[in-house]
Write an enzyme that holds these catalytic residues in place. Structure first.
Site, mmCIF file in Angstrom:
data_model
loop_
_atom_site.group_PDB
_atom_site.id
_atom_site.type_symbol
_atom_site.label_atom_id
_atom_site.label_comp_id
_atom_site.label_asym_id
_atom_site.label_seq_id
_atom_site.Cartn_x
_atom_site.Cartn_y
_atom_site.Cartn_z
ATOM 1 N N HIS A 1 6.487 13.953 -25.926
ATOM 2 C CA HIS A 1 5.675 13.212 -24.961
ATOM 3 C C HIS A 1 5.363 11.808 -25.475
ATOM 4 O O HIS A 1 4.354 11.586 -26.141
ATOM 5 C CB HIS A 1 4.370 13.958 -24.712
ATOM 6 C CG HIS A 1 4.579 15.345 -24.197
ATOM 7 N ND1 HIS A 1 4.982 16.390 -25.006
ATOM 8 C CD2 HIS A 1 4.459 15.858 -22.952
ATOM 9 C CE1 HIS A 1 5.090 17.487 -24.277
ATOM 10 N NE2 HIS A 1 4.780 17.199 -23.028
ATOM 11 N N LEU B 1 -5.057 21.727 -22.831
ATOM 12 C CA LEU B 1 -5.912 20.570 -22.550
ATOM 13 C C LEU B 1 -7.373 20.961 -22.386
ATOM 14 O O LEU B 1 -7.693 22.020 -21.856
ATOM 15 C CB LEU B 1 -5.408 19.846 -21.299
ATOM 16 C CG LEU B 1 -3.999 19.246 -21.439
ATOM 17 C CD1 LEU B 1 -3.508 18.710 -20.095
ATOM 18 C CD2 LEU B 1 -3.981 18.135 -22.480
ATOM 19 N N ILE C 1 -2.387 8.379 -15.148
ATOM 20 C CA ILE C 1 -1.123 9.080 -14.887
ATOM 21 C C ILE C 1 -1.187 10.451 -15.554
ATOM 22 O O ILE C 1 -1.653 10.581 -16.685
ATOM 23 C CB ILE C 1 0.090 8.316 -15.485
ATOM 24 C CG1 ILE C 1 0.263 6.936 -14.853
ATOM 25 C CG2 ILE C 1 1.377 9.140 -15.370
ATOM 26 C CD1 ILE C 1 1.020 6.879 -13.552
ATOM 27 N N HIS D 1 5.683 10.307 -19.374
ATOM 28 C CA HIS D 1 4.686 11.239 -19.922
ATOM 29 C C HIS D 1 5.314 12.219 -20.922
ATOM 30 O O HIS D 1 4.827 12.353 -22.031
ATOM 31 C CB HIS D 1 3.997 12.026 -18.800
ATOM 32 C CG HIS D 1 3.419 13.321 -19.276
ATOM 33 N ND1 HIS D 1 2.143 13.426 -19.746
ATOM 34 C CD2 HIS D 1 3.966 14.569 -19.417
ATOM 35 C CE1 HIS D 1 1.918 14.671 -20.141
ATOM 36 N NE2 HIS D 1 3.002 15.386 -19.948
ATOM 37 N N GLU E 1 -19.090 30.279 -20.855
ATOM 38 C CA GLU E 1 -18.414 31.173 -21.797
ATOM 39 C C GLU E 1 -17.249 30.486 -22.515
ATOM 40 O O GLU E 1 -17.058 30.642 -23.722
ATOM 41 C CB GLU E 1 -17.908 32.433 -21.078
ATOM 42 C CG GLU E 1 -19.011 33.352 -20.555
ATOM 43 C CD GLU E 1 -19.575 32.908 -19.214
ATOM 44 O OE1 GLU E 1 -19.025 31.952 -18.605
ATOM 45 O OE2 GLU E 1 -20.564 33.503 -18.757
ATOM 46 N N HIS F 1 -18.741 43.823 -12.731
ATOM 47 C CA HIS F 1 -19.298 43.757 -14.083
ATOM 48 C C HIS F 1 -18.767 44.855 -14.994
ATOM 49 O O HIS F 1 -19.179 44.956 -16.140
ATOM 50 C CB HIS F 1 -20.826 43.821 -14.015
ATOM 51 C CG HIS F 1 -21.455 42.534 -13.596
ATOM 52 N ND1 HIS F 1 -21.062 41.866 -12.458
ATOM 53 C CD2 HIS F 1 -22.432 41.778 -14.168
ATOM 54 C CE1 HIS F 1 -21.778 40.752 -12.342
ATOM 55 N NE2 HIS F 1 -22.611 40.675 -13.372
HETATM 56 C C1 LIG Z 1 -4.563 23.827 -20.120
HETATM 57 C C2 LIG Z 1 -3.299 23.067 -19.937
HETATM 58 N N1 LIG Z 1 -2.756 22.993 -18.722
HETATM 59 C C3 LIG Z 1 -1.591 22.347 -18.537
HETATM 60 C C4 LIG Z 1 -0.946 21.756 -19.587
HETATM 61 C C5 LIG Z 1 0.402 21.079 -19.395
HETATM 62 N N2 LIG Z 1 0.229 19.625 -19.518
HETATM 63 C C6 LIG Z 1 0.495 18.986 -20.660
HETATM 64 S S1 LIG Z 1 0.162 17.363 -20.590
HETATM 65 C C7 LIG Z 1 -0.310 17.474 -18.979
HETATM 66 C C8 LIG Z 1 -0.751 16.253 -18.239
HETATM 67 C C9 LIG Z 1 -1.813 15.568 -18.983
HETATM 68 O O1 LIG Z 1 -2.140 14.382 -18.421
HETATM 69 P P1 LIG Z 1 -2.923 13.311 -19.298
HETATM 70 O O2 LIG Z 1 -3.972 13.989 -20.062
HETATM 71 O O3 LIG Z 1 -3.333 12.243 -18.387
HETATM 72 O O4 LIG Z 1 -1.866 12.832 -20.351
HETATM 73 P P2 LIG Z 1 -0.845 11.616 -20.178
HETATM 74 O O5 LIG Z 1 0.113 11.983 -19.075
HETATM 75 O O6 LIG Z 1 -1.651 10.450 -19.822
HETATM 76 O O7 LIG Z 1 -0.177 11.560 -21.482
HETATM 77 C C10 LIG Z 1 -0.210 18.778 -18.527
HETATM 78 C C11 LIG Z 1 -0.543 19.214 -17.163
HETATM 79 C C12 LIG Z 1 -1.555 21.867 -20.851
HETATM 80 N N3 LIG Z 1 -1.004 21.361 -21.941
HETATM 81 N N4 LIG Z 1 -2.742 22.506 -20.985
HETATM 82 MG MG LIG Z 2 -3.062 10.297 -18.288
#
Ligand SMILES: Cc1ncc(C[n+]2csc(CCOP(=O)(O)OP(=O)(O)O)c2C)c(N)n1
Ligand SMILES: [Mg+2]
Length: 657
Positions: free
Chosen positions: A28, A119, A190, A263, A411, A473
């Site tokens: 990336h 993320l 983005i 990206h 949680e 529950h």
């Molecule tokens: C919980 C989670 N969901 C989905 C992804 C897959 N994923 C990796 S990067 C990304 C987009 C992230 O966007 P951003 O934080 O804006 O990063 P940029 O494109 O600016 O580098 C996604 C959906 C992930 N790594 N973690």
């Molecule tokens: Mg971004």
């Protein structure tokens, strides 16, 4: 500030990232190219760290929450001089065995503070690191000497801010007034699908303001501004800060910057050559040269001396503090030993009726007494989870010495924060909620397991025996789901005595999380025929009751169902050997000899657990597995169990078959 040198650092970060990702044909580049200036000023001017001693306890922490931008971290670790992050490692980015793995992996190299990639969790765990810093400072700093005094920095992208967990954690961080937590937001607008206009048009600045954070903003491409904003963030000691840096994803790639294309894909040799040209990186088009600017090397070489001196200065201070505060130093060593002190566990009488959550509370108190570094709390279920520690102060913005944490009804953040506390070092965290809501924290439990962090998860109300609250529950699939995560140890003690031992077992574990599955309802303390049952419990299972004659049936039960199994064995005319299996995974990992000593090979086995059968197939024939493979029912728990056909009588009938 040597802006020319920093420019060359940023250039080198871009160069290494572009080449490594191109070579791997995977990775990336967007965030790395887009945030290289922040990386240069952060690693060069802001972070207090020492690559020659990556684990230095008073170092600043940096968490790359946008873990997909792993080359951001790797290139800066390499340039800073972290020994594990060699050029060879960078050249084998994303290859099996490389410390430069696809996403940062905790423990792979010095300077990787946690595993990121899912993320939002990086930011959330960073909140835990910031919590731990304040807790440690409150316990060990003296008016004369501040031996704990560091910051927690985070780089977060649009994705991290979209994830709910960062919201939960940021809300708590604001409430707790974590002034030494500083988040840089790479606001490039983005994500993978394209512009954030597609799905993310909220005003993040206003949201963070509402959380009680200091919100600052500026440009990603102005070193002095970033340094100034960081100083402003540090000056605000009562609030965490978020610094929104307007940026361009993939900056430097002439055709691909500011598009979603950059990206998560290599630039391609053609665009790479154009980017090099635009950035002023030398090299033949068509070959990868992993160029590092000599000015960047010289700059970091000088820094390495400065960093080492800074750490040595701290060390001198620490030594002086240790001499003046011998008791505190002893406690510090205990905190950092990674080993729990054995506690005098509570005892219980055979026949006593007590819920394992309540017995768990007594054990928790004993363990907490012996281990002052045990800290934690519940997601608003302190009473129901029975995790109160008597006499413990509440951790808050005004009392950092507290050890009980009110996580609020969050949680996922609770578990992620617990990971951060554990990763920070010094503390042993526990957290708790109803087992059914383990689904809300599961992604953080997965990271505890992946990072080998010994976080203790107290999950009470562990079956349909919850009763009146009904199927929403009543966990049924959760034990199977928890057991499915590698390196998670699920302990489901059967009575109060086993519960006390389970707490001890949890504290003994050092290389991964433990789930304590505890009951809401009473269980009866049963007699244990085997005087060595406590040792055997540590292998995952032991024989509770041996029949007088030859064994007809080995009846395996877990948790509260051991009581049920004992009752069914009474009802049946067969010679039943009752086994309590506190941890199936642990037992399955034993040698055949150990397993055979508990579950006689060749004997018919019957399994009983008030949960779905998934995973028990190895231990009995389908018709001999007595489980609940449907959602539960609302009603007093005995009635609910009866209505589900989950009774001692029904179990006895299976045994009789
Ligand atoms: C919980 C989670 N969901 C989905 C992804 C897959 N994923 C990796 S990067 C990304 C987009 C992230 O966007 P951003 O934080 O804006 O990063 P940029 O494109 O600016 O580098 C996604 C959906 C992930 N790594 N973690
Ligand atoms: Mg971004």
């Amino acid at each position: 500030m040597d802006k020319n040198a920093l420019t060359q650092v940023a250039l080198s970060v871009r160069s290494l990232a572009m080449d490594a990702i191109q070579k791997a044909n995977s990775g990336h580049p967007g965030v790395v190219l887009g945030a290289a200036e922040l990386g240069a000023v952060l690693y060069g001017e802001i972070l207090r760290h020492d690559p020659s001693n990556p684990k230095w306890p008073d170092r600043d922490r940096f968490v790359l929450s946008a873990g997909h931008g792993s080359m951001f971290l790797y290139s800066l670790l390499h340039l800073s001089g972290y020994a594990d992050m060699t050029m060879d490692a960078i050249k084998s980015f994303r290859q099996v065995g490389s410390v430069a793995a696809g996403h940062p992996e905790y423990g792979a190299s010095g300077g990787i503070e946690m595993t990121t990639g899912p993320l939002g969790q990086g930011l959330a765990s960073a909140v835990g690191m910031a919590v731990a810093e304040t807790m440690l400072a409150a316990r060990f700093n003296t008016p004369a000497r501040k031996i704990v005094d560091h910051y927690t920095y985070v780089l977060s992208g649009d994705g991290c801010l979209q994830e709910g967990v960062s919201g939960e954690a940021s809300s708590l961080a604001g409430h707790l007034g974590l002034g030494k937590l500083i988040v840089y937001y790479d606001s490039n607008k983005i994500t993978i699908d394209g512009s954030t206009d597609l799905s993310f048009t909220e005003n993040a600045a206003k949201r963070y303001e509402a959380y009680g954070w200091q919100v600052l903003s500026g440009s990603m491409y102005d070193f002095e501004e970033i340094a100034k904003l960081t100083a402003q963030a540090k000056a605000e000691t009562k609030k965490p800060s978020i610094i929104i840096l307007t940026s361009v994803i993939g900056k430097g790639a002439p055709n691909k910057q500011n598009t979603a294309d950059i990206h998560g894909m290599p630039l391609g040799m053609e665009e790479l050559a154009l980017a090099r040209k635009a950035l002023g990186i030398p090299g033949d088009p068509g070959t990868l040269n992993f160029y590092v600017a000599p000015e960047a090397e010289t700059y970091f070489k000088a820094k390495r001396d400065e960093w080492k001196k800074a750490r040595e200065k701290w060390l001198a201070e620490f030594d002086a503090w240790a001499k003046e505060n011998t008791d505190k130093k002893k406690e510090w060593d205990a905190f950092y030993s990674g080993k729990a002190v054995k506690a005098a566990l509570p005892s219980f009488a055979v026949g006593e009726k007590i819920a394992t959550r309540s017995a768990g509370n007594k054990a928790l108190n004993a363990v907490a007494n012996a281990n002052p570094n045990l800290v934690g709390g519940s997601a608003d279920l302190k009473g129901p989870n029975a995790v109160g520690i008597s006499g413990a102060a509440v951790y808050s913005a005004s009392d950092r010495s507290g050890r009980y944490i009110h996580f609020g009804i969050r949680e996922f953040a609770m578990a992620a924060i617990s990971n951060g506390i554990s990763l920070h070092g010094g503390f042993r965290p526990f957290c708790s909620t109803f087992m059914v809501f383990s689904d809300y924290l599961r992604p953080a439990l997965r990271l505890s397991a992946l990072m080998k962090q010994p976080v203790i998860y107290v999950l009470t109300h562990d079956s349909i025996y919850v009763g009146e609250d009904g199927p929403t529950h009543q966990p049924v699939e959760h034990l199977a789901a928890l057991r499915a995560v590698p390196n998670v140890r699920v302990l489901r003690p059967a009575d109060a005595e086993e519960t006390a031992e389970a707490w001890a077992m949890a504290m003994e574990r050092t290389d991964g999380p433990v789930v304590l599955a505890l009951t809401r309802q009473n269980t009866t303390v049963f007699a244990k025929e085997d005087s060595e049952w406590k040792d055997k419990l540590r292998s995952g299972a032991y024989i509770v009751k041996k029949p007088t004659g030859p064994v007809d049936v080995v009846l395996i039960a877990t948790g509260s169902e051991v009581n049920l199994a004992l009752a069914a064995a009474e009802l049946s005319g067969k010679n039943v050997q009752v086994v309590s299996m506190i941890s199936r995974e642990l037992f399955e990992s034993q040698s055949k000899a150990v397993r055979d000593s508990v579950v006689s090979p060749g004997a018919r086995t019957v399994v009983c657990e008030a949960a779905v059968r998934q995973g028990w197939e190895r231990w009995a024939k389908p018709e001999d597995i007595f489980t609940i493979d449907r959602f539960g029912e609302s009603g007093p728990y005995e009635k609910a169990a009866e209505s589900l056909g989950f009774t001692a009588k029904a179990l006895a009938e299976i045994i009789e078959r």
